[in-house]
Design an enzyme around this catalytic site. Structure first.
Site, PDB file in Angstrom:
ATOM      1  N   SER A  73       0.736  -1.437  -0.185  1.00  0.00           N
ATOM      2  CA  SER A  73      -0.286  -0.113  -0.165  1.00  0.00           C
ATOM      3  C   SER A  73       0.779   1.069   0.017  1.00  0.00           C
ATOM      4  O   SER A  73       0.099   2.296  -0.177  1.00  0.00           O
ATOM      5  CB  SER A  73      -0.597  -0.274   1.322  1.00  0.00           C
ATOM      6  OG  SER A  73      -1.920  -0.669   1.182  1.00  0.00           O
ATOM      7  N   LYS A  76       0.042   3.962  -2.698  1.00  0.00           N
ATOM      8  CA  LYS A  76      -0.940   4.932  -2.693  1.00  0.00           C
ATOM      9  C   LYS A  76      -0.521   6.884  -2.543  1.00  0.00           C
ATOM     10  O   LYS A  76      -0.737   7.323  -2.574  1.00  0.00           O
ATOM     11  CB  LYS A  76      -1.715   5.120  -1.862  1.00  0.00           C
ATOM     12  CG  LYS A  76      -2.550   3.041  -1.647  1.00  0.00           C
ATOM     13  CD  LYS A  76      -3.478   3.440  -0.889  1.00  0.00           C
ATOM     14  CE  LYS A  76      -4.470   2.256  -0.575  1.00  0.00           C
ATOM     15  NZ  LYS A  76      -4.055   0.518  -0.139  1.00  0.00           N
ATOM     16  N   SER A 129      -5.498   3.454   4.276  1.00  0.00           N
ATOM     17  CA  SER A 129      -5.381   2.822   3.200  1.00  0.00           C
ATOM     18  C   SER A 129      -6.660   1.997   2.239  1.00  0.00           C
ATOM     19  O   SER A 129      -6.517   0.515   1.876  1.00  0.00           O
ATOM     20  CB  SER A 129      -4.469   1.861   3.788  1.00  0.00           C
ATOM     21  OG  SER A 129      -3.674   1.164   2.649  1.00  0.00           O
ATOM     22  N   LYS A 244       3.449   5.832   5.130  1.00  0.00           N
ATOM     23  CA  LYS A 244       2.176   5.294   4.527  1.00  0.00           C
ATOM     24  C   LYS A 244       3.216   4.520   4.879  1.00  0.00           C
ATOM     25  O   LYS A 244       3.681   2.932   4.711  1.00  0.00           O
ATOM     26  CB  LYS A 244       2.128   5.477   3.555  1.00  0.00           C
ATOM     27  CG  LYS A 244       1.386   4.737   2.283  1.00  0.00           C
ATOM     28  CD  LYS A 244      -0.442   5.118   3.327  1.00  0.00           C
ATOM     29  CE  LYS A 244      -1.545   3.703   2.625  1.00  0.00           C
ATOM     30  NZ  LYS A 244      -1.116   2.937   3.894  1.00  0.00           N
TER      31      LYS A 244
END
Length: 468
Positions: A73, A76, A129, A244
């Site tokens: 993720s 992203k 997320s 993140k």
């Protein structure tokens, strides 16, 4: 004979001892120069790690950062950057059937046809997320997922990524979806330059108001344990400004984290590790970098490229430089080093309309920063002359008067100079005469006496001839 041999032996020993002392003293006087020192980094468990300073791009720590792995993720970050650059935060994003059906894993349970603003979607993407939100954002911005993915890969190429290929906007497993720590640091650095991204990524909690499909608000919490104690507070880091998280079975744990302290902004990327190593390694590396490195502003410290070199290019030496050093550029050095210890050179590879070159800095084999030599857009004043055919009579008269005044001034100056020179010559002559007055008088009297004697001798000769 033996006495002479012993004496010679003693003299030889004395000379050897004296020579040894001279050599020892000389060696003690040899200057010792400090070698360029790069602090040794801490031991980390994660196999792929990098720490990059955001403003300079300086890599402070590296462990197999070019090795390709699945990002999960942290993908992203690129998705959010592309969306911010190609949409408006007030855009209405509608969730398609594909956005709901083709995503699994983390999400915020959106429904078919649900509508949210782009801003709300991006908060869901970065804090929670949310995979379905990333998919919906990609469809809205790119028209299709394929077009959006092409935008992601084009952006990666533009940023200089070396081992990256994206296949989707959310990071769910795909064999053709990979990147590396170094490339993710480049992407994270570019994203952090966007003010809206910094606000979103640094937000601990966010609330999405009711939508056309949800009557109640949706509360979001940031999953980055270094910024917000989502599950525990033992990994919270002082100075963390966001990041993140990522995880899939194939990627293992991945993490991108930002931290700021003492004027430096650091980006730490960890990939292909087991939890909680992503948190522990990131904390240790941040401590190492903040404790051992410092940021220098180039324009405030640079002395090798002085303003004199720039000002000489100014029109008629007006002291207005055509170029200057980028005032925001900096370099990162160990705290044991001074700015002057870095080695610099000017390169002309990236000349643009605004820059004429770049000063690049290295230290201990590391690239530590660079500064653009930027144009200052100094305007050169225009000079109009009287031979222009389209000037008015008034302008011509003014120019003629101006030229006349200049001529009068020049004439006056020349006259003054001539008078001064004449007076100077007269002064020299007078001084010469004064200094040799008695010699001149003596010579004059001698010549006068010689003439008198000559006349007298001449008269005597005449009388003698008459007597004969």
């Amino acid at each position: 004979m033996r006495y002479k041999i012993d004496r010679n032996h003693k003299i030889t020993r004395f000379l050897c001892l004296l020579l040894g002392m001279i050599l020892l003293t000389g060696s003690m006087c040899i200057p010792v120069y400090a070698a360029e020192y790069w602090p040794e980094g801490p031991e980390v468990v994660s196999p792929n790690v990098i720490v990059m300073e955001a403003s300079t791009g300086t890599v402070l720590y590296d462990r197999d950062s070019l090795e390709a792995h699945y990002p999960a993720s942290i993908t992203k970050i690129m998705t959010t950057l592309i969306a911010l650059e190609n949409s408006d935060l007030n855009d209405i994003v509608t969730f398609s059937d594909a956005a709901i059906d083709n995503t699994e894993g983390s999400g915020i349970a959106r429904d078919y046809g649900e509508q949210m603003t782009m801003e709300q979607c991006l908060y869901a993407v970065m804090l929670a997320s949310a995979n379905e939100c990333a998919y919906a954002v990609a469809e809205h911005v790119g028209g299709t997922i394929e077009n959006f993915v092409a935008m992601m890969n084009e952006k990666a190429k533009e940023l200089g990524c070396q081992n990256t290929h994206f296949a989707n906007p959310h990071g769910l497993h795909d064999e053709n979806h990979y990147t590396c720590c170094y490339d993710m640091a480049l992407i994270a650095r570019a994203a952090y330059q966007n003010e809206t991204f910094r606000i979103i990524v640094g937000t601990a909690r966010y609330t999405i108001p009711p939508t056309n499909k949800h009557a109640e608000q949706t509360d979001l919490q940031n999953h980055n344990e270094m910024l917000y104690p989502f599950q525990t507070n033992k990994y919270v880091y002082d100075g963390c400004t966001g990041g993140k998280t990522g995880y899939t079975n194939a990627a293992n744990s991945t993490l991108v984290t930002y931290a700021e302290r003492d004027g430096m902004t650091l980006i730490c990327v960890v990939m292909n590790t087991q939890s909680p190593n992503q948190w522990l390694d990131s904390r240790n590396l941040f401590d190492y970098c903040f404790d051992n490195f410092q940021l220098f502003n180039i324009a405030e410290n640079e002395t090798n490229y002085t303003s004199a070199e720039q000002k000489n290019a100014g029109t008629l030496n007006t002291n207005e430089p055509f170029v200057d050093i980028d005032k925001d550029a900096g370099i990162v050095l160990p705290k044991t080093a001074e700015f002057s210890d870095a080695t610099s050179k000017i390169v002309y590879d990236d000349v643009t309309n605004d820059t004429v070159g770049t000063i690049e800095y290295t230290y201990a084999g590391h690239e530590v920063g660079k500064a653009d030599i930027v144009k200052t857009n100094v305007q050169v004043p225009e000079y109009k002359f009287s031979n222009q055919t389209d000037v008015s009579e008034e302008t011509q008269t003014e120019e003629a008067e101006h030229v006349s005044k200049i001529q009068i001034r020049m004439s006056t100056i020349i006259t003054v100079v001539v008078v001064v020179l004449v007076l100077l010559v007269l002064g020299i002559i007078i001084k010469k005469v004064a200094d040799n007055f008695y010699i001149i008088k003596h010579n004059f009297e001698v010549r006068k006496e010689h003439k008198r004697l000559f006349k007298r001798e001449k008269k005597r000769n005449k009388r003698r001839r008459r007597r004969r």
